[in-house]
Write an enzyme that holds these catalytic residues in place. Sequence first.
Site, PDB file in Angstrom:
ATOM      1  N   ALA A  69      -1.228   3.469  -4.355  1.00 38.62           N
ATOM      2  CA  ALA A  69      -1.032   2.319  -5.234  1.00 38.62           C
ATOM      3  C   ALA A  69      -0.243   1.264  -4.468  1.00 38.62           C
ATOM      4  O   ALA A  69       0.516   1.584  -3.548  1.00 38.62           O
ATOM      5  CB  ALA A  69      -0.267   2.759  -6.478  1.00 38.62           C
ATOM      6  N   GLY A 113      -2.056   7.389  -4.668  1.00 40.97           N
ATOM      7  CA  GLY A 113      -3.183   7.060  -5.539  1.00 40.97           C
ATOM      8  C   GLY A 113      -4.521   7.119  -4.810  1.00 40.97           C
ATOM      9  O   GLY A 113      -5.561   7.341  -5.441  1.00 40.97           O
ATOM     10  N   GLU A 116      -5.432  10.667  -4.966  1.00 40.22           N
ATOM     11  CA  GLU A 116      -5.756  10.956  -6.375  1.00 40.22           C
ATOM     12  C   GLU A 116      -7.136  10.425  -6.735  1.00 40.22           C
ATOM     13  O   GLU A 116      -7.912  11.080  -7.431  1.00 40.22           O
ATOM     14  CB  GLU A 116      -4.676  10.362  -7.291  1.00 40.22           C
ATOM     15  N   GLU A 136       4.593  10.113  -2.538  1.00 42.78           N
ATOM     16  CA  GLU A 136       5.406   9.429  -3.556  1.00 42.78           C
ATOM     17  C   GLU A 136       6.867   9.847  -3.519  1.00 42.78           C
ATOM     18  O   GLU A 136       7.758   9.051  -3.801  1.00 42.78           O
ATOM     19  CB  GLU A 136       4.832   9.688  -4.961  1.00 42.78           C
TER      20      GLU A 136
HETATM   21  C1  HXC Z   1       1.232  -1.843  -0.386  1.00 43.24           C
HETATM   22  C2  HXC Z   1       0.776  -1.155   1.761  1.00 43.24           C
HETATM   23  C3  HXC Z   1       0.631   0.172   1.336  1.00 43.24           C
HETATM   24  C4  HXC Z   1       0.804   0.440  -0.064  1.00 43.24           C
HETATM   25  C5  HXC Z   1       0.311   0.106   3.450  1.00 43.24           C
HETATM   26  N1  HXC Z   1       0.570  -1.148   3.089  1.00 43.24           N
HETATM   27  N2  HXC Z   1       0.355   0.945   2.409  1.00 43.24           N
HETATM   28  N3  HXC Z   1       1.078  -2.157   0.921  1.00 43.24           N
HETATM   29  N4  HXC Z   1       1.110  -0.589  -0.863  1.00 43.24           N
HETATM   30  N5  HXC Z   1       0.653   1.683  -0.584  1.00 43.24           N
HETATM   31  C6  HXC Z   1       0.624  -2.351   3.920  1.00 43.24           C
HETATM   32  C7  HXC Z   1       1.872  -2.368   4.778  1.00 43.24           C
HETATM   33  O1  HXC Z   1       2.973  -2.867   4.044  1.00 43.24           O
HETATM   34  C8  HXC Z   1       1.464  -3.306   5.894  1.00 43.24           C
HETATM   35  O2  HXC Z   1       1.547  -4.626   5.450  1.00 43.24           O
HETATM   36  C9  HXC Z   1      -0.021  -2.971   6.079  1.00 43.24           C
HETATM   37  O3  HXC Z   1      -0.428  -2.338   4.870  1.00 43.24           O
HETATM   38  C10 HXC Z   1      -0.234  -1.998   7.229  1.00 43.24           C
HETATM   39  O4  HXC Z   1       0.599  -0.868   7.020  1.00 43.24           O
HETATM   40  P1  HXC Z   1       1.595  -0.317   8.148  1.00 43.24           P
HETATM   41  O5  HXC Z   1       2.635   0.475   7.458  1.00 43.24           O
HETATM   42  O6  HXC Z   1       2.019  -1.390   9.066  1.00 43.24           O
HETATM   43  O7  HXC Z   1       0.585   0.642   8.950  1.00 43.24           O
HETATM   44  P2  HXC Z   1       0.935   1.995   9.733  1.00 43.24           P
HETATM   45  O8  HXC Z   1       2.174   1.828  10.543  1.00 43.24           O
HETATM   46  O9  HXC Z   1      -0.337   2.367  10.426  1.00 43.24           O
HETATM   47  O10 HXC Z   1       1.266   3.087   8.603  1.00 43.24           O
HETATM   48  C11 HXC Z   1       0.260   3.459   7.692  1.00 43.24           C
HETATM   49  C12 HXC Z   1       0.864   4.268   6.511  1.00 43.24           C
HETATM   50  C13 HXC Z   1       1.995   3.435   5.864  1.00 43.24           C
HETATM   51  C14 HXC Z   1       1.426   5.585   7.009  1.00 43.24           C
HETATM   52  C15 HXC Z   1      -0.261   4.513   5.534  1.00 43.24           C
HETATM   53  O11 HXC Z   1       1.524   2.105   5.606  1.00 43.24           O
HETATM   54  C16 HXC Z   1       2.507   3.999   4.597  1.00 43.24           C
HETATM   55  O12 HXC Z   1       3.297   4.959   4.597  1.00 43.24           O
HETATM   56  N6  HXC Z   1       2.106   3.417   3.470  1.00 43.24           N
HETATM   57  C17 HXC Z   1       2.595   3.814   2.138  1.00 43.24           C
HETATM   58  C18 HXC Z   1       1.914   5.076   1.674  1.00 43.24           C
HETATM   59  C19 HXC Z   1       2.434   5.514   0.307  1.00 43.24           C
HETATM   60  O13 HXC Z   1       3.645   5.716   0.130  1.00 43.24           O
HETATM   61  N7  HXC Z   1       1.531   5.669  -0.635  1.00 43.24           N
HETATM   62  C20 HXC Z   1       1.910   6.087  -2.026  1.00 43.24           C
HETATM   63  C21 HXC Z   1       2.144   4.879  -2.889  1.00 43.24           C
HETATM   64  S1  HXC Z   1       2.669   5.356  -4.502  1.00 43.24           S
HETATM   65  P3  HXC Z   1       2.160  -5.803   6.367  1.00 43.24           P
HETATM   66  O14 HXC Z   1       2.143  -6.997   5.466  1.00 43.24           O
HETATM   67  O15 HXC Z   1       3.506  -5.348   6.784  1.00 43.24           O
HETATM   68  O16 HXC Z   1       1.187  -5.906   7.509  1.00 43.24           O
HETATM   69  C22 HXC Z   1       1.273   5.807  -5.303  1.00 43.24           C
HETATM   70  C23 HXC Z   1       1.449   6.212  -6.746  1.00 43.24           C
HETATM   71  C24 HXC Z   1       0.121   6.265  -7.462  1.00 43.24           C
HETATM   72  O17 HXC Z   1       0.228   5.797  -4.759  1.00 43.24           O
HETATM   73  C25 HXC Z   1       0.314   6.109  -8.957  1.00 43.24           C
HETATM   74  C26 HXC Z   1      -0.991   5.904  -9.686  1.00 43.24           C
HETATM   75  C27 HXC Z   1      -0.841   5.562 -11.154  1.00 43.24           C
END
Ligand code: HXC
Length: 262
Positions: A69, A113, A116, A136
Site C-alpha cells: 500500500a 498489500g 496480499e 508491515e
Molecule cells: C509508497 C513506495 C513504496 C510504498 C516504494 N516506494 N515502496 N512509495 N509506498 N509501499 C517508493 C519509494 O519511496 C521510492 O520513491 C521509490 O518507490 C523507489 O523505492 P526505493 O525504496 O528507492 O527502492 P529500493 O531501494 O529498490 O527498495 C525497494 C523496497 C523499498 C525494498 C521495495 O522501497 C521498500 O521497503 N518499500 C516499502 C515496502 C513496504 O513496507 N510495504 C508495505 C506497505 S504497508 P522515491 O520518490 O524516493 O524515488 C501495506 C499495508 C497493506 O502494504 C494494507 C492494505 C489494506
Amino acid sequence: MSYECILTEVRGEGARKTGLITLNRPKQLNALNGQLMDELGAALLAFEADEGIGCIVITGSEKAFAAGADIAAMATLGYMEAYTGGFITRNWETIRQVRKPVIAAVAGFALGGGNELAMMCDIILAADTAKFGQPEIKLGTIPGAGGTQRLPRAVGKAKAMELLLTGRMMGAEEAERAGLVARVVPAASLLDEALAVAAQINELSGPSLMMIKECVNEAYESGLSTGVRTERHMFQSLFGTEDQREGMAAFLEKRKPAFRHR
Ligand code: HXC
C-alpha cells in the site's frame, strides 16, 4: 474506459481471450493507492462481465509486482479516516467477486498489500526475481488486506509467523517450496508463461472453472466435511450442463471438446 494507474489489454486468439491488467505506477514501485485500487476493481469487474474473456492475468513491472500500500498516502491517516473511508477500506476484496480464474504474474517485489493482492489471485506464477513479504511490522503496523490470514494458510504457521514477525522477504524458490507460488519461471518469460496458462484455461468450460474456484475457496474457509459436501453438490450439478455432455462425449469420440460455457 481509460485508466491512469493500470493498463488493460485483451490478449489471445481463441473464442475466449485473456484480460491482462498491468499495475502501472513504476516510480512508486506500483504502490497501491486509492485510485489504483478503484481502477483495478473497475477493470476486474469489466473483464468479469465480458463474455469474451475466460481468464484474467494481473502483473506489474520487472522491478515490482507491487511494493505494498502507498505509505505516503497512509502516513498521516487518523483512525476515523482509516476506518470510514479512503483506500484502506476501498476495493481490496473486489477480486474476490471475480468468478473467472485470476492469475498473478509476479516479478520483483510483492510486499505488504502487494503480496496480499497476489494471494487473493487464484494462481501465483513467480519470476525468479520475485520477492515476497509482509514488512508491515517494520512500519509499526500489521497487514490489513488478509496477510495474517492467507499467508499461514498458504505456507503454514511457522513460516508465516517468521515472515510476519520479522518482515523479511523470501525469494521465489523459497516461496515455491513453501507453497505460496505455483511455479517459478525465468523473468524474461514470465508474461508469456502466464498468458500460456491463461490460454489453456480459456479453452475449458466456464461453469466448471467457476465451481472449482468456489470449492477450493471453500476448502480455505470451512471444515472438511462442509467443503466435501459442497464439492459433491457442484459435481452433481454439472450433469445439468451442455459442457459436461460435450466434454465426456469428446473424450469417448477421441476428439477435442468445444465448450460453450453453459
Ligand atoms: C509508497 C513506495 C513504496 C510504498 C516504494 N516506494 N515502496 N512509495 N509506498 N509501499 C517508493 C519509494 O519511496 C521510492 O520513491 C521509490 O518507490 C523507489 O523505492 P526505493 O525504496 O528507492 O527502492 P529500493 O531501494 O529498490 O527498495 C525497494 C523496497 C523499498 C525494498 C521495495 O522501497 C521498500 O521497503 N518499500 C516499502 C515496502 C513496504 O513496507 N510495504 C508495505 C506497505 S504497508 P522515491 O520518490 O524516493 O524515488 C501495506 C499495508 C497493506 O502494504 C494494507 C492494505 C489494506
